[in-house]
Design a protein around this motif. Structure first.
Motif, PDB file in Angstrom:
ATOM      1  N   MET A   1       0.847  -1.193   0.000  1.00  0.00           N
ATOM      2  CA  MET A   1       0.000   0.000   0.000  1.00  0.00           C
ATOM      3  C   MET A   1       0.885   1.247   0.000  1.00  0.00           C
ATOM      4  O   MET A   1       1.899   1.295   0.707  1.00  0.00           O
ATOM      5  N   PRO A   2       0.517   2.268  -0.763  1.00  0.00           N
ATOM      6  CA  PRO A   2       1.378   3.443  -0.917  1.00  0.00           C
ATOM      7  C   PRO A   2       1.434   4.344   0.313  1.00  0.00           C
ATOM      8  O   PRO A   2       0.506   4.406   1.105  1.00  0.00           O
ATOM      9  N   THR A   3       2.548   5.054   0.407  1.00  0.00           N
ATOM     10  CA  THR A   3       2.737   6.091   1.417  1.00  0.00           C
ATOM     11  C   THR A   3       2.794   7.444   0.725  1.00  0.00           C
ATOM     12  O   THR A   3       3.554   7.635  -0.226  1.00  0.00           O
ATOM     13  N   LEU A   4       1.991   8.370   1.213  1.00  0.00           N
ATOM     14  CA  LEU A   4       1.970   9.742   0.714  1.00  0.00           C
ATOM     15  C   LEU A   4       2.714  10.645   1.688  1.00  0.00           C
ATOM     16  O   LEU A   4       2.532  10.527   2.899  1.00  0.00           O
ATOM     17  N   ASP A  47       5.912   6.988  -1.741  1.00  0.00           N
ATOM     18  CA  ASP A  47       5.492   6.707  -3.116  1.00  0.00           C
ATOM     19  C   ASP A  47       5.081   7.945  -3.888  1.00  0.00           C
ATOM     20  O   ASP A  47       5.142   7.956  -5.119  1.00  0.00           O
ATOM     21  N   SER A  48       4.628   8.983  -3.206  1.00  0.00           N
ATOM     22  CA  SER A  48       4.255  10.225  -3.878  1.00  0.00           C
ATOM     23  C   SER A  48       4.322  11.370  -2.886  1.00  0.00           C
ATOM     24  O   SER A  48       4.260  11.157  -1.668  1.00  0.00           O
ATOM     25  N   GLN A 106       0.412  17.811 -13.757  1.00  0.00           N
ATOM     26  CA  GLN A 106       0.786  17.203 -12.493  1.00  0.00           C
ATOM     27  C   GLN A 106       0.454  15.718 -12.491  1.00  0.00           C
ATOM     28  O   GLN A 106      -0.498  15.274 -13.120  1.00  0.00           O
ATOM     29  N   LEU A 107       1.253  14.974 -11.765  1.00  0.00           N
ATOM     30  CA  LEU A 107       1.099  13.535 -11.704  1.00  0.00           C
ATOM     31  C   LEU A 107       0.245  13.119 -10.516  1.00  0.00           C
ATOM     32  O   LEU A 107       0.322  13.716  -9.452  1.00  0.00           O
ATOM     33  N   PRO A 108      -0.554  12.068 -10.654  1.00  0.00           N
ATOM     34  CA  PRO A 108      -1.375  11.598  -9.541  1.00  0.00           C
ATOM     35  C   PRO A 108      -0.545  10.802  -8.562  1.00  0.00           C
ATOM     36  O   PRO A 108       0.531  10.306  -8.909  1.00  0.00           O
ATOM     37  N   PRO A 109      -1.030  10.645  -7.324  1.00  0.00           N
ATOM     38  CA  PRO A 109      -0.321   9.800  -6.372  1.00  0.00           C
ATOM     39  C   PRO A 109      -0.198   8.369  -6.882  1.00  0.00           C
ATOM     40  O   PRO A 109      -1.095   7.872  -7.564  1.00  0.00           O
ATOM     41  N   ALA A 110       0.917   7.718  -6.563  1.00  0.00           N
ATOM     42  CA  ALA A 110       1.122   6.341  -6.986  1.00  0.00           C
ATOM     43  C   ALA A 110       0.004   5.466  -6.457  1.00  0.00           C
ATOM     44  O   ALA A 110      -0.310   5.460  -5.288  1.00  0.00           O
ATOM     45  N   GLY A 111      -0.619   4.711  -7.354  1.00  0.00           N
ATOM     46  CA  GLY A 111      -1.648   3.773  -6.929  1.00  0.00           C
ATOM     47  C   GLY A 111      -3.004   4.415  -6.720  1.00  0.00           C
ATOM     48  O   GLY A 111      -3.975   3.724  -6.414  1.00  0.00           O
ATOM     49  N   GLY A 112      -3.125   5.746  -6.876  1.00  0.00           N
ATOM     50  CA  GLY A 112      -4.405   6.399  -6.659  1.00  0.00           C
ATOM     51  C   GLY A 112      -4.611   6.750  -5.208  1.00  0.00           C
ATOM     52  O   GLY A 112      -4.245   6.011  -4.305  1.00  0.00           O
ATOM     53  N   GLY A 113      -5.234   7.900  -4.963  1.00  0.00           N
ATOM     54  CA  GLY A 113      -5.410   8.376  -3.596  1.00  0.00           C
ATOM     55  C   GLY A 113      -6.136   7.406  -2.702  1.00  0.00           C
ATOM     56  O   GLY A 113      -5.879   7.339  -1.509  1.00  0.00           O
ATOM     57  N   ASP A 117      -2.366   4.322   2.499  1.00  0.00           N
ATOM     58  CA  ASP A 117      -2.720   3.916   3.863  1.00  0.00           C
ATOM     59  C   ASP A 117      -1.853   4.567   4.923  1.00  0.00           C
ATOM     60  O   ASP A 117      -2.203   4.568   6.105  1.00  0.00           O
ATOM     61  N   VAL A 118      -0.717   5.159   4.533  1.00  0.00           N
ATOM     62  CA  VAL A 118       0.160   5.868   5.471  1.00  0.00           C
ATOM     63  C   VAL A 118       0.447   7.254   4.912  1.00  0.00           C
ATOM     64  O   VAL A 118       0.723   7.398   3.720  1.00  0.00           O
TER      65      VAL A 118
END
Length: 255
Positions: A1-4, A47-48, A106-113, A117-118
């Motif tokens: 799961m991605p981290t923003l 990740d983003s 602009q690029l979207p967050p990796a994996g979609g918002g 999860d973090v």
């Protein structure tokens, strides 16, 4: 799961005494915001990024980060707000929202918002926080601690005071410093917990006298535990010209 990672860079930096926002002040040839973004990316656990910027500088900051070879994660820049709390809230909304990738380039967050999860909240004013520190915070969140901050033991003697006559304060207590920590960033959170904390405090975010100075404080207000991992001296906050000189010396010694 991605981290923003939400990187706050919207402050004016008036105490630095320079005619540009603090995040754009250079440290050894690079703006503070670039130093901070590079280290977040180098951690390998982000990740983003969403960067909050001063008014009118969103495109400039975004282009600066997109062109930097050390910033190798998707980046979105959004305009900050009047308080730090409101700026973080704006960055959080932008980072978790599904956006048109073509919007302003602009690029979207990796994996979609929806999959994040973090969330890390970091200050560009702490440009030398190491990749190791970033990993330490994220690892603790993923280990099950919903809110995690880095902290250093307090080394000075701390006195509690009361107002006195002629501006001379009266000491009322010497505080036991053994249980005190000076808190730093990045701070890490379970995404749902951070969203809930900001939603509960939305009425405060527009008032500088009421707005939270850190996101962990919003979680504490919910009655949820916040945990501390070891911080580091390199993650010191840059507020004054002296701080900037110390940071430059830190970089030189590291080389």
């Amino acid at each position: 799961m991605p981290t923003l990672a939400v990187l706050t860079a919207a402050g004016s930096g008036s105490r630095l005494g320079m005619d540009l926002p603090k995040a754009l002040v250079e440290l050894e040839g690079l703006p503070l915001v670039v130093h901070a973004a590079r280290r977040l990316c180098a951690s390998g656990v982000v990740d983003s990024l969403v960067v909050t910027t001063p008014p009118g500088l969103t495109a400039h900051v975004a282009a600066m980060l997109w062109s930097d070879p050390g910033v190798d994660r998707p980046v979105r820049a959004v305009e900050g707000a009047g308080t730090r709390q409101a700026s973080v809230a704006a960055g959080l909304r932008a980072g978790l929202a599904e956006r048109d990738p073509a919007a302003a380039g602009q690029l979207p967050p990796a994996g979609g918002g929806a999959e994040v999860d973090v969330v890390l909240v970091h200050d560009a004013a702490r440009p030398l926080a190491s990749p190791e520190l970033v990993r330490r915070v994220v690892d603790a969140v993923r280990a099950g601690h919903g809110a995690v901050v880095p902290g250093l033991p307090v080394t000075d003697t701390i006195k509690r005071v009361a107002p006195g006559a002629d501006g001379v304060e009266r000491v009322t207590q010497t505080v036991d410093r053994a249980a005190l920590r000076a808190v730093q960033t990045p701070q890490g959170f379970d995404r749902a917990l951070l969203e809930r904390a900001h939603a509960a405090a939305v009425h405060r975010e527009g008032d500088e006298s009421l707005a939270a100075t850190d996101d962990a404080g919003l979680v504490e207000d919910l009655g949820v535990d916040v945990h501390v991992v070891p911080g580091e001296t390199a993650a010191a906050k840059i507020t004054t010209v002296h701080d900037l000189r110390v940071a430059a010396l830190t970089l030189q010694e590291a080389r």
